[in-house]
Design a protein around this motif. Structure first.
Motif, PDB file in Angstrom:
ATOM      1  N   GLY A 185      40.696  27.704  85.837  1.00 25.83           N
ATOM      2  CA  GLY A 185      40.601  29.044  85.245  1.00 25.83           C
ATOM      3  C   GLY A 185      40.469  29.053  83.726  1.00 25.83           C
ATOM      4  O   GLY A 185      40.511  30.112  83.107  1.00 25.83           O
ATOM      5  N   LYS A 186      40.308  27.876  83.121  1.00 24.62           N
ATOM      6  CA  LYS A 186      40.211  27.845  81.646  1.00 24.62           C
ATOM      7  C   LYS A 186      38.795  28.127  81.175  1.00 24.62           C
ATOM      8  O   LYS A 186      37.824  27.593  81.720  1.00 24.62           O
ATOM      9  CB  LYS A 186      40.611  26.464  81.126  1.00 24.62           C
ATOM     10  N   ARG A 187      38.719  28.956  80.132  1.00 22.41           N
ATOM     11  CA  ARG A 187      37.413  29.166  79.495  1.00 22.41           C
ATOM     12  C   ARG A 187      37.127  27.935  78.647  1.00 22.41           C
ATOM     13  O   ARG A 187      37.935  27.558  77.803  1.00 22.41           O
ATOM     14  CB  ARG A 187      37.448  30.407  78.613  1.00 22.41           C
ATOM     15  N   ARG A 188      35.943  27.359  78.905  1.00 28.03           N
ATOM     16  CA  ARG A 188      35.683  26.051  78.302  1.00 28.03           C
ATOM     17  C   ARG A 188      34.196  25.916  78.007  1.00 28.03           C
ATOM     18  O   ARG A 188      33.364  26.297  78.824  1.00 28.03           O
ATOM     19  CB  ARG A 188      36.123  24.991  79.327  1.00 28.03           C
ATOM     20  N   VAL A 189      33.880  25.348  76.828  1.00 32.27           N
ATOM     21  CA  VAL A 189      32.492  24.968  76.570  1.00 32.27           C
ATOM     22  C   VAL A 189      32.456  23.460  76.351  1.00 32.27           C
ATOM     23  O   VAL A 189      33.186  22.916  75.515  1.00 32.27           O
ATOM     24  CB  VAL A 189      31.883  25.685  75.347  1.00 32.27           C
ATOM     25  N   THR A 190      31.619  22.799  77.151  1.00 36.58           N
ATOM     26  CA  THR A 190      31.457  21.349  77.034  1.00 36.58           C
ATOM     27  C   THR A 190      30.183  21.055  76.260  1.00 36.58           C
ATOM     28  O   THR A 190      29.117  21.562  76.600  1.00 36.58           O
ATOM     29  CB  THR A 190      31.366  20.714  78.436  1.00 36.58           C
ATOM     30  N   CYS A 191      30.331  20.231  75.241  1.00 35.44           N
ATOM     31  CA  CYS A 191      29.180  19.799  74.448  1.00 35.44           C
ATOM     32  C   CYS A 191      28.674  18.494  75.049  1.00 35.44           C
ATOM     33  O   CYS A 191      29.399  17.496  75.082  1.00 35.44           O
ATOM     34  CB  CYS A 191      29.647  19.599  72.999  1.00 35.44           C
ATOM     35  N   CYS A 192      27.448  18.515  75.578  1.00 38.44           N
ATOM     36  CA  CYS A 192      26.897  17.329  76.247  1.00 38.44           C
ATOM     37  C   CYS A 192      25.858  16.704  75.328  1.00 38.44           C
ATOM     38  O   CYS A 192      24.851  17.325  74.987  1.00 38.44           O
ATOM     39  CB  CYS A 192      26.275  17.774  77.564  1.00 38.44           C
ATOM     40  N   ASP A 193      26.116  15.466  74.895  1.00 35.77           N
ATOM     41  CA  ASP A 193      25.244  14.848  73.883  1.00 35.77           C
ATOM     42  C   ASP A 193      25.281  13.326  74.017  1.00 35.77           C
ATOM     43  O   ASP A 193      25.784  12.794  75.005  1.00 35.77           O
ATOM     44  CB  ASP A 193      25.702  15.299  72.478  1.00 35.77           C
ATOM     45  N   ILE A 218      38.556  29.587  73.241  1.00 41.81           N
ATOM     46  CA  ILE A 218      37.765  28.808  74.211  1.00 41.81           C
ATOM     47  C   ILE A 218      38.050  27.315  74.008  1.00 41.81           C
ATOM     48  O   ILE A 218      37.958  26.811  72.879  1.00 41.81           O
ATOM     49  CB  ILE A 218      36.247  29.027  74.002  1.00 41.81           C
ATOM     50  N   GLU A 219      38.328  26.631  75.110  1.00 40.28           N
ATOM     51  CA  GLU A 219      38.570  25.181  75.006  1.00 40.28           C
ATOM     52  C   GLU A 219      37.263  24.444  74.709  1.00 40.28           C
ATOM     53  O   GLU A 219      36.224  24.775  75.267  1.00 40.28           O
ATOM     54  CB  GLU A 219      39.151  24.686  76.333  1.00 40.28           C
ATOM     55  N   LYS A 220      37.358  23.474  73.808  1.00 40.79           N
ATOM     56  CA  LYS A 220      36.182  22.643  73.512  1.00 40.79           C
ATOM     57  C   LYS A 220      36.314  21.327  74.255  1.00 40.79           C
ATOM     58  O   LYS A 220      37.383  20.720  74.270  1.00 40.79           O
ATOM     59  CB  LYS A 220      36.068  22.349  72.010  1.00 40.79           C
ATOM     60  N   ASP A 221      35.209  20.912  74.815  1.00 43.25           N
ATOM     61  CA  ASP A 221      35.233  19.691  75.616  1.00 43.25           C
ATOM     62  C   ASP A 221      33.942  18.930  75.293  1.00 43.25           C
ATOM     63  O   ASP A 221      32.970  19.522  74.824  1.00 43.25           O
ATOM     64  CB  ASP A 221      35.291  20.114  77.105  1.00 43.25           C
ATOM     65  N   TYR A 222      33.955  17.630  75.541  1.00 48.49           N
ATOM     66  CA  TYR A 222      32.823  16.787  75.141  1.00 48.49           C
ATOM     67  C   TYR A 222      32.485  15.819  76.266  1.00 48.49           C
ATOM     68  O   TYR A 222      33.392  15.276  76.896  1.00 48.49           O
ATOM     69  CB  TYR A 222      33.183  15.976  73.891  1.00 48.49           C
ATOM     70  N   ALA A 223      31.193  15.586  76.467  1.00 45.33           N
ATOM     71  CA  ALA A 223      30.796  14.564  77.443  1.00 45.33           C
ATOM     72  C   ALA A 223      29.482  13.948  76.994  1.00 45.33           C
ATOM     73  O   ALA A 223      28.571  14.666  76.578  1.00 45.33           O
ATOM     74  CB  ALA A 223      30.643  15.184  78.817  1.00 45.33           C
ATOM     75  N   TYR A 224      29.404  12.647  77.093  1.00 49.50           N
ATOM     76  CA  TYR A 224      28.118  11.996  76.834  1.00 49.50           C
ATOM     77  C   TYR A 224      27.205  12.272  78.032  1.00 49.50           C
ATOM     78  O   TYR A 224      27.677  12.347  79.181  1.00 49.50           O
ATOM     79  CB  TYR A 224      28.306  10.494  76.631  1.00 49.50           C
ATOM     80  N   ALA A 225      25.939  12.416  77.734  1.00 48.74           N
ATOM     81  CA  ALA A 225      25.002  12.858  78.776  1.00 48.74           C
ATOM     82  C   ALA A 225      24.974  11.901  79.977  1.00 48.74           C
ATOM     83  O   ALA A 225      24.841  12.350  81.116  1.00 48.74           O
ATOM     84  CB  ALA A 225      23.606  13.000  78.183  1.00 48.74           C
ATOM     85  N   ASP A 226      25.110  10.622  79.725  1.00 49.83           N
ATOM     86  CA  ASP A 226      25.082   9.680  80.860  1.00 49.83           C
ATOM     87  C   ASP A 226      26.323   9.867  81.736  1.00 49.83           C
ATOM     88  O   ASP A 226      26.236   9.980  82.957  1.00 49.83           O
ATOM     89  CB  ASP A 226      24.931   8.224  80.387  1.00 49.83           C
ATOM     90  N   ALA A 227      27.474   9.998  81.096  1.00 51.92           N
ATOM     91  CA  ALA A 227      28.714  10.210  81.862  1.00 51.92           C
ATOM     92  C   ALA A 227      28.688  11.574  82.566  1.00 51.92           C
ATOM     93  O   ALA A 227      29.257  11.742  83.651  1.00 51.92           O
ATOM     94  CB  ALA A 227      29.911  10.121  80.930  1.00 51.92           C
TER      95      ALA A 227
END
Ligand code: IPM
Ligand code: MG
Length: 370
Positions: A185-193, A218-227
């Protein structure tokens, strides 16, 4: 009452069939249908073979002046330029670049009646939106790369502060309007790069963080595109809004579409400050064209998002209501045994799906009133 000018470009391959299905659904809502002037205009690979122009000036000018553009699909794989790149897709790419449609909004939602290819996922478990930057990144090099002496090829990846800021802002604003990720239920934006590898992506992440400071809720989240390709399979429920560079958005949105049924389930809205362009994210699928078997749900849902966008922009509640009505009618259609095309494990036809959605429209309206 305002009338909306919508340019319709059916395009190539299955484009005509899926676009017609979307039009039939809109036209089955009299209140809304009477609010539109639809104008069919040509573009794509077939048009290129006929007239020598993939995106005729008249079509471009009409698209530019229109309230929205509805598109089926374009592209014939064999029709290429001398450099090997495909001609037909020039239509959509030029539309993005020339009308500055910087935000490509791609909802990924597991709907009732659809069996996910991921084990044990139920409707509601997957519900996120990919916000794909649509005018910069690697694809901005389209037509401008260098081939040197048949020995060397270069395409450059472009990022601008302005471009990153506006796409990140779109993503954070979208997250504010949603109910958060299904799993917590968390509002989250993931930056995929790929900020670990290239400066351009590290810059994207830096600007993402700067814009994110304006959105402490808003929660900030990060992910590498391959992962990310693993995460979208293993824990799709964690995602709410994902913002990413043009090519990464292109790639992960196909992967994502398959987790909620198939490539046919991929609506999109490509938006700028003035113009809107609505098409399913799948291609023209020439191998199944003309057989009335293509899945039109992506197109029908793209048409619904056109109504929603126009409704918001022009404060026209009729359109917002109709968009929600189509969305519910689509759910009802998918939930019935006759509501699945071949890609979804059924044997319904393209036109059969349109009819089924239309049959479900009255009940979908009553539901809204209840
Ligand atoms: C998409 C498509 C397009 C893209 C093609 C048709 C140019 O794959 O909208 O995802 O690569 O952006
Ligand atoms: Mg794509």
């Amino acid at each position: 009452m305002k009338k909306y000018d919508v340019v319709v470009v059916h395009g190539d391959g299955i484009g005509r069939e899926v676009c017609q299905a979307a039009l039939d659904v809109i036209q089955a809502i009299p209140d809304v249908s009477s609010a539109f002037n639809f104008r069919d205009l040509p573009a794509g690979a077939g048009e290129y073979l006929k007239s020598g122009s993939v995106f005729p000036d008249e079509t471009f000018e009409a698209c530019k002046a229109s309230d929205a553009v509805l598109h089926g699909a374009t592209g014939i794989p064999e029709v290429t330029y001398a450099d090997g790149t495909e001609v037909g897709i020039e239509f959509g790419l030029q539309m993005r670049f020339r009308l500055d449609l910087y935000a490509n909004i791609r909802p990924i939602k597991l709907r009732p009646g659809i069996t996910s290819r991921l084990r044990d996922r139920k409707p509601g478990d997957i519900d996120y939106v990919i916000v794909r930057e649509n005018t910069e990144g690697l694809y901005a090099a389209r037509g401008n790369g260098v081939i040197l002496r048949d020995e060397l090829a270069v395409d450059t990846l472009t990022m601008t502060r302005k471009g990153i800021e506006r796409i990140c802002r779109s993503a954070f604003e979208l997250a504010r309007s949603r109910n958060g990720a299904p799993s917590d239920g968390k509002r989250r934006v993931t930056c995929c790069d790929k900020a670990n590898v290239l400066r351009s992506y590290a810059f994207f992440r830096k600007v993402f963080n700067e814009v994110g400071e304006e959105y402490p809720d808003i929660e900030k989240d990060y992910a590498y595109a391959d992962a990310m390709t693993c995460h979208l399979i293993e824990r799709p429920g964690f995602y709410d809004v994902i913002v990413t560079e043009n090519m990464f958005g292109d790639i992960i949105s196909d992967l994502a579409a398959v987790t909620v049924g198939s490539m046919g389930m991929s609506p999109s809205a490509e938006l700028g400050e003035r113009n809107g362009f609505f098409q399913a994210a799948h291609g023209s699928a020439p191998t199944i064209a003309g057989q009335n078997i293509a899945n039109p749900y992506g197109s029908i849902l793209s048409a619904a998002s056109m109504l929603e966008w126009l409704g918001q922009r022009h404060r026209d509640e009729r359109l917002g209501r109709a968009a929600a009505q189509i969305d519910r009618a689509v759910n009802a259609a998918m939930g019935s045994p006759k509501g699945l095309t071949r890609d979804l494990g059924g044997n319904a036809s393209t036109s059969g799906i349109a009819e089924l959605v239309i049959q479900n429209l009255p009940a979908a309206l009553d539901e809204a009133a209840a």
